[in-house]
Scaffold this motif. Structure first.
Motif, PDB file in Angstrom:
ATOM      1  N   HIS A 247       0.739  -1.252  -0.003  1.00 40.29           N
ATOM      2  CA  HIS A 247       0.013  -0.095   0.096  1.00 40.29           C
ATOM      3  C   HIS A 247       0.945   1.336   0.056  1.00 40.29           C
ATOM      4  CE1 HIS A 247      -3.459  -2.695   0.910  1.00 40.29           C
ATOM      5  NE2 HIS A 247      -2.514  -3.215   1.571  1.00 40.29           N
ATOM      6  N   ALA A 248       0.238   2.529  -0.159  1.00 40.31           N
ATOM      7  CA  ALA A 248       0.979   3.700  -0.404  1.00 40.31           C
ATOM      8  C   ALA A 248       0.152   4.738   0.651  1.00 40.31           C
ATOM      9  CB  ALA A 248       1.133   3.958  -1.576  1.00 40.31           C
ATOM     10  N   ALA A 249       0.985   5.426   1.298  1.00 47.32           N
ATOM     11  CA  ALA A 249       0.534   6.866   2.107  1.00 47.32           C
ATOM     12  C   ALA A 249      -0.225   7.504   1.211  1.00 47.32           C
ATOM     13  CB  ALA A 249       1.582   7.271   2.973  1.00 47.32           C
ATOM     14  N   ASN A 260      -4.525   7.857   9.464  1.00 44.69           N
ATOM     15  CA  ASN A 260      -5.286   6.545   9.857  1.00 44.69           C
ATOM     16  C   ASN A 260      -4.461   5.416   8.990  1.00 44.69           C
ATOM     17  OD1 ASN A 260      -7.065   4.376   9.869  1.00 44.69           O
ATOM     18  ND2 ASN A 260      -8.193   5.796  11.124  1.00 44.69           N
ATOM     19  N   VAL A 261      -3.608   4.604   9.610  1.00 47.73           N
ATOM     20  CA  VAL A 261      -3.296   3.386   9.231  1.00 47.73           C
ATOM     21  C   VAL A 261      -4.175   2.376   8.423  1.00 47.73           C
ATOM     22  CG1 VAL A 261      -1.552   1.404   9.265  1.00 47.73           C
ATOM     23  CG2 VAL A 261      -1.162   3.759  10.466  1.00 47.73           C
ATOM     24  N   ASP A 262      -5.548   2.308   9.279  1.00 46.92           N
ATOM     25  CA  ASP A 262      -6.277   1.342   8.842  1.00 46.92           C
ATOM     26  C   ASP A 262      -6.959   1.610   7.603  1.00 46.92           C
ATOM     27  OD1 ASP A 262      -6.168  -0.229  11.056  1.00 46.92           O
ATOM     28  OD2 ASP A 262      -7.617   0.784  12.184  1.00 46.92           O
ATOM     29  N   ALA A 263      -7.143   3.105   7.035  1.00 48.32           N
ATOM     30  CA  ALA A 263      -7.454   3.626   5.902  1.00 48.32           C
ATOM     31  C   ALA A 263      -6.597   3.278   4.850  1.00 48.32           C
ATOM     32  CB  ALA A 263      -7.607   5.291   6.162  1.00 48.32           C
ATOM     33  N   VAL A 264      -5.373   3.336   5.036  1.00 48.35           N
ATOM     34  CA  VAL A 264      -4.307   2.894   4.223  1.00 48.35           C
ATOM     35  C   VAL A 264      -4.333   1.476   3.757  1.00 48.35           C
ATOM     36  CG1 VAL A 264      -1.790   2.574   3.938  1.00 48.35           C
ATOM     37  CG2 VAL A 264      -2.421   4.661   5.222  1.00 48.35           C
ATOM     38  N   PHE A 265      -4.744   0.446   4.728  1.00 41.73           N
ATOM     39  CA  PHE A 265      -4.883  -0.984   4.339  1.00 41.73           C
ATOM     40  C   PHE A 265      -6.245  -0.978   3.510  1.00 41.73           C
ATOM     41  CE2 PHE A 265      -1.337  -1.444   6.851  1.00 41.73           C
ATOM     42  CZ  PHE A 265      -0.628  -2.573   6.354  1.00 41.73           C
ATOM     43  N   GLY A 266      -7.166  -0.091   3.834  1.00 36.24           N
ATOM     44  CA  GLY A 266      -8.433  -0.134   3.018  1.00 36.24           C
ATOM     45  C   GLY A 266      -8.365   0.303   1.333  1.00 36.24           C
TER      46      GLY A 266
END
Length: 492
Positions: A247-249, A260-266
């Protein structure tokens, strides 16, 4: 001493650069080396004695105006990673560099590893290892993210500013959207084109190349940096992202906030663009393989992907893990758990964590990236972990170990089932992976004697050296560790 760097520091105004214009250090203030503080050491400075390896550490504070970026008009940040950004807004910042370099300038290799320090734990954890001090390279930590300075809710005392107010109380961070330009400024401050700086973090050393590196969450941010900011900044000479989930920031985190790291993985995984003109080696483990799979990319003239079968995201040798624990203990820090008062970065440790030490592969990757940048000597192309099905899943052999990928001796000569995950656990509980040792009768059926086991293992080490993912200088140490294991498997 604080010095405001002017036009001579290189390039034109940093806050308003357009595509193709190199950003500058105009207006950047540098202070240091820092020698005061309530604590005797800098945050995340290794607890082991750098002087035993001919190294010293110096800390510098730097600040100015940082730029946040946004997609250029008509640009979509697609999964191909070929993004076009524009400067969006600026805010003041002040953060730090921790420079660890040979104390004898004559022993400096010319290479700087600029580390995007990881903050997944809710505080900064450095990535220096004793093995990384063997070649005269400099390792530089940059506190690029807001959590590093301010901590997380429930554990604010782990942020730099609260941990040592005397040393870090003047630091300020405008939010993660500005971390990319802060990283650029750090790269320029330690780079070969930094000019004659009044306060030089590299103390006049002849820097030839700066490589960006970062693991896990930091690799996610480094991916975004490479895809969007490196084409504007040209501040790096190569990159080594490690243990990336693909994933990418994002660039749109509101001012003053952390991403929000969870949003990154989404978001879907993305490729690292391969048109940068600099070498990039992506080193990943079995833990990330299924997440990374949709963004797999073929090796090219400037990129390599190395996937380590059987290895876990947070796996390392006992010595290196011990060094990290010693640093955390000295600094009064603990890895967060669900009961630690903060959910940010909470991790779990399995009862039987994966023991595969993949740091020798990292040593090889560092050496290959340096040779690729310096001499044009390309690293080997190595097989990827075998995945099949919908959704794609790692394929395993009769022992339950992954097929394909970089073949660690533990998988070639197995005495356990090694996994990059923990069955039934979520991602954060799987970072250390798991293993299931074979019962003694199975081990002895596979290897009738101690010598049979050692011969097979040593041959696997030799194959790894010949394939290029182990260094010849590490082989004897790896074999010696196997000999100790053999003593346990075949007691006299």
């Amino acid at each position: 001493m604080a010095v405001l760097l002017g036009a001579a520091a290189c390039g034109d105004g940093g806050g308003d650069q357009g595509a193709g214009e190199r950003p500058s250090l105009r207006g950047v203030t540098v202070t240091g080396p820092v020698t005061t503080g309530a604590r005797p050491n800098a945050f995340a400075e290794p607890a082991f004695d750098l002087a035993e390896y001919g190294y010293l550490s110096q800390e510098f504070l730097f600040g100015g105006q940082a730029t946040a970026y946004a997609p250029a008009d008509g640009t979509e940040l697609g999964t191909d990673g070929r993004w076009t950004l524009r400067p969006d807004r600026t805010e003041p910042f002040k953060t730090r560099l921790l420079v660890m370099r040979p104390s004898d300038p004559a022993k400096f290799s010319g290479t700087v590893w600029l580390s995007w320090v990881n903050v997944t734990a809710g505080f900064e954890i450095g990535d220096i290892t004793r093995a990384s001090l063997r070649d005269g390279d400099a390792i530089v930590y940059v506190s690029a993210q807001k959590i590093g300075l301010d901590g997380v809710p429930g554990a604010e005392g782990n942020g730099l500013r609260a941990w040592d107010p005397e040393r870090y109380g003047t630091l300020t961070h405008p939010g993660d959207a500005f971390s990319f330009d802060i990283f650029t400024k750090a790269a320029l401050l330690v780079g070969r084109d930094r000019g004659d700086l009044p306060v030089d973090p590299m103390s006049g050393l002849d820097v030839r190349r700066v490589f960006g590196t970062g693991a896990s969450q930091s690799a996610i941010r480094l991916t975004a940096y490479l895809n969007g900011v490196q084409p504007l900044a040209n501040a790096l000479d190569g990159a080594l992202p490690v243990a990336s989930f693909g994933h990418a920031a994002s660039f749109d985190t509101p001012t003053g906030q952390t991403e929000n790291v969870d949003a990154v993985f989404g978001r879907p995984p993305v490729r690292i663009r391969d048109d940068l003109g600099i070498p990039v080696i992506l080193v990943t483990t079995e833990t990330e393989a299924e997440s990374l799979y949709p963004a797999r990319q073929p090796d090219s003239d400037t990129s390599r992907t190395w996937e380590i079968a059987g290895a876990a995201h947070a796996g390392a040798g006992a010595g290196s893990i011990g060094d990290v624990i010693a640093t955390l203990t000295r600094d009064g820090l603990t890895l967060p758990t669900g009961a630690s008062g903060s959910t940010s970065g909470a991790v779990g440790t399995p009862t039987q964590p994966n023991s595969v030490d993949w740091l020798p592969v990292m040593s090889a990757a560092r050496q290959h990236l340096t040779a690729w940048s310096r001499d044009g000597a390309a690293p080997p192309k190595l097989p990827l972990i075998t995945l099949k099905g919908d959704p794609p899943q790692i394929q395993r052999d009769q022992h339950g170990n992954a097929l394909g990928g970089i073949r660690m001796p533990e998988l070639e000569v197995p005495i356990a089932t090694y996994s990059g995950s923990v069955e039934g656990a979520d991602l954060r509980a799987s970072l250390f992976g798991s293993m299931r040792p074979f019962p003694a009768d199975q081990v002895h059926a596979l290897y009738p004697s101690r010598q049979d086991y050692l011969t097979a293992y040593n041959n696997a080490v030799d194959r790894a050296v010949n394939a290029g993912y182990f260094l010849d200088r590490d082989a004897e140490t790896i074999k010696a560790t196997a000999a100790t294991t053999a003593d346990q498997l075949f007691p006299q």
